[in-house]
Structure formats: structure tokens, C-alpha cells
Design an enzyme around this catalytic site. Structure first.
Site, PDB file in Angstrom:
ATOM      1  N   GLY A  34      -0.097 -12.691  -7.687  1.00 35.68           N
ATOM      2  CA  GLY A  34      -0.472 -12.414  -8.973  1.00 35.68           C
ATOM      3  C   GLY A  34      -0.272 -11.204  -9.607  1.00 35.68           C
ATOM      4  O   GLY A  34       0.679 -10.689  -9.462  1.00 35.68           O
ATOM      5  N   CYS A  35      -1.214 -10.722 -10.353  1.00 36.04           N
ATOM      6  CA  CYS A  35      -0.977  -9.435 -11.589  1.00 36.04           C
ATOM      7  C   CYS A  35      -0.806  -8.552 -10.204  1.00 36.04           C
ATOM      8  O   CYS A  35      -1.626  -8.038  -9.572  1.00 36.04           O
ATOM      9  CB  CYS A  35      -2.101  -9.463 -12.138  1.00 36.04           C
ATOM     10  N   PHE A  36       0.240  -7.596 -10.729  1.00 42.34           N
ATOM     11  CA  PHE A  36       0.463  -6.576  -9.569  1.00 42.34           C
ATOM     12  C   PHE A  36      -0.645  -5.353  -9.701  1.00 42.34           C
ATOM     13  O   PHE A  36      -0.764  -4.513  -9.044  1.00 42.34           O
ATOM     14  CB  PHE A  36       1.884  -6.000  -9.659  1.00 42.34           C
ATOM     15  N   TRP A  37      -1.273  -5.357 -11.038  1.00 40.01           N
ATOM     16  CA  TRP A  37      -2.257  -4.388 -11.136  1.00 40.01           C
ATOM     17  C   TRP A  37      -3.437  -4.471 -10.031  1.00 40.01           C
ATOM     18  O   TRP A  37      -3.887  -3.700  -9.398  1.00 40.01           O
ATOM     19  CB  TRP A  37      -3.081  -4.408 -12.381  1.00 40.01           C
ATOM     20  N   CYS A  38      -3.722  -5.783  -9.737  1.00 37.02           N
ATOM     21  CA  CYS A  38      -4.644  -6.061  -8.720  1.00 37.02           C
ATOM     22  C   CYS A  38      -4.188  -5.804  -7.304  1.00 37.02           C
ATOM     23  O   CYS A  38      -5.032  -5.057  -6.658  1.00 37.02           O
ATOM     24  CB  CYS A  38      -4.994  -7.712  -8.927  1.00 37.02           C
TER      25      CYS A  38
END
Length: 177
Positions: free
Chosen positions: A10-14
Site C-alpha cells: 500500500g502506501c510506501f510511507w507506511c
């Protein structure tokens, strides 16, 4: 021994925030993998026309943390059962994927998915793709180290912090001191 693992959760920040906190991990880079376009920009990837997923490249010391351990963290800190989405984020660039760098990584990933499936760990089928790694393209600088630099933002508190808390709660033995 230094190795690389490439995950899309999913979101690479996570995903970046979680793996930055894992013992034996020396570097985590956010970027893009799995698509056809060379050197894509974030604005291109989110159109879903590049084929790329938001990905992290994890450099780790396999004598400190194994690829198997990284798989355990990966599957516990994102939803591997939702096709092309994570929470409110939708699109092929938010898909769940493991881009293996060796036959051994492929075998471990496929075996672990089979174990999770047989044990019915998730209510729905796992849709995580296991694909041969080809290229990794780093994301723009403003995506790098995002949670550490912006942890007080609402998105970070609501979406990323629970994943980091899950790591800290269920994988204490893997967390950096």
C-alpha cells in the site's frame, strides 16, 4: 550478510515507517517497482498507467534478521487480502506485492502465503503477488523518511502510527532499541 527485500504494502510511507524500526535493517528507500515505465515520477504512478506499485527497498543484515522475519512483519502490518487497495487508498499502485530477488526469497514468500492460507489467518484470500524483481526507482525526496519527519500530521497518526504500534506490540524481538 547484506541483502535486499522489496515489498509493496500500500502506501510506501507506511511500509517505510515499519521497516525503518526493524533490527538488522540498515536502509529503507521508498520508490516504485513492478511497472513498465522507466524512472517514473509519483504523479505518473498515481495515474495507474505505469504499472508500478508504491514499494520499499529494504536493505538488511540476514545474520540479524531473516527474510522470513521480514515476511512476518510485512503480512502483519498491512492487509494482504484487498486487491489494489489499502484502507481508503485505492488503485493498482497500492497493491500488495513481494518482488523477490532470489529463488530462495520466492520459495519463502510462496510457502509463507500457503501457511497463512492453511491456518486461515485472514478471513479473505491473500492476493499478494509474488513477482520477480526487475527494477526499483526511488521516489522523490519529499517521500523519503516521511513518517519520521511528519509524524504529527493527521494521516500519520491515523494510518501509519497503528502499523508502527502493531510492530512494537507483536514483534518486540525485531524492534531496534
Amino acid at each position: 550478510m547484506s541483502e535486499k527485500a522489496i515489498f509493496a504494502g500500500g502506501c510506501f510511507w507506511c511500509t517505510e515507517a515499519v521497516f525503518q524500526r526493524v533490527k538488522g535493517v540498515s536502509k529503507v528507500r521508498s520508490g516504485f517497482s513492478g511497472g513498465e515505465v522507466k524512472n517514473p515520477a509519483y504523479k505518473e504512478v498515481i495515474t495507474q498507467r505505469t504499472g508500478h506499485a508504491e514499494t520499499v527497498e529494504v536493505t538488511f543484515d540476514s545474520e540479524v534478521i531473516t527474510f522470513q522475519n521480514l515476511l512476518e512483519v510485512f503480512f502483519a502490518t498491512h492487509d494482504p487480502t484487498t486487491l489494489n487497495r489499502q484502507g481508503a487508498d485505492k488503485g493498482t499502485h497500492y497493491r500488495s506485492a513481494i518482488f523477490y530477488t532470489s529463488d530462495k526469497q520466492k520459495e519463502l514468500a510462496e510457502n509463507f502465503i500457503n501457511v497463512l492460507t492453511k491456518q486461515k489467518v485472514f478471513d479473505d484470500p491473500i492476493v499478494t503477488e509474488v513477482t520477480k524483481f526487475e527494477n526499483f526507482y526511488p521516489a522523490e525526496d519529499y517521500h523519503i523518511n516521511y513518517f519520521n519527519l511528519n509524524g504529527e500530521q493527521a494521516f500519520c497518526q491515523a494510518v501509519i502510527n497503528p502499523k508502527v504500534n502493531k510492530l512494537n506490540t507483536y514483534f518486540k524481538e525485531f524492534v531496534k532499541e
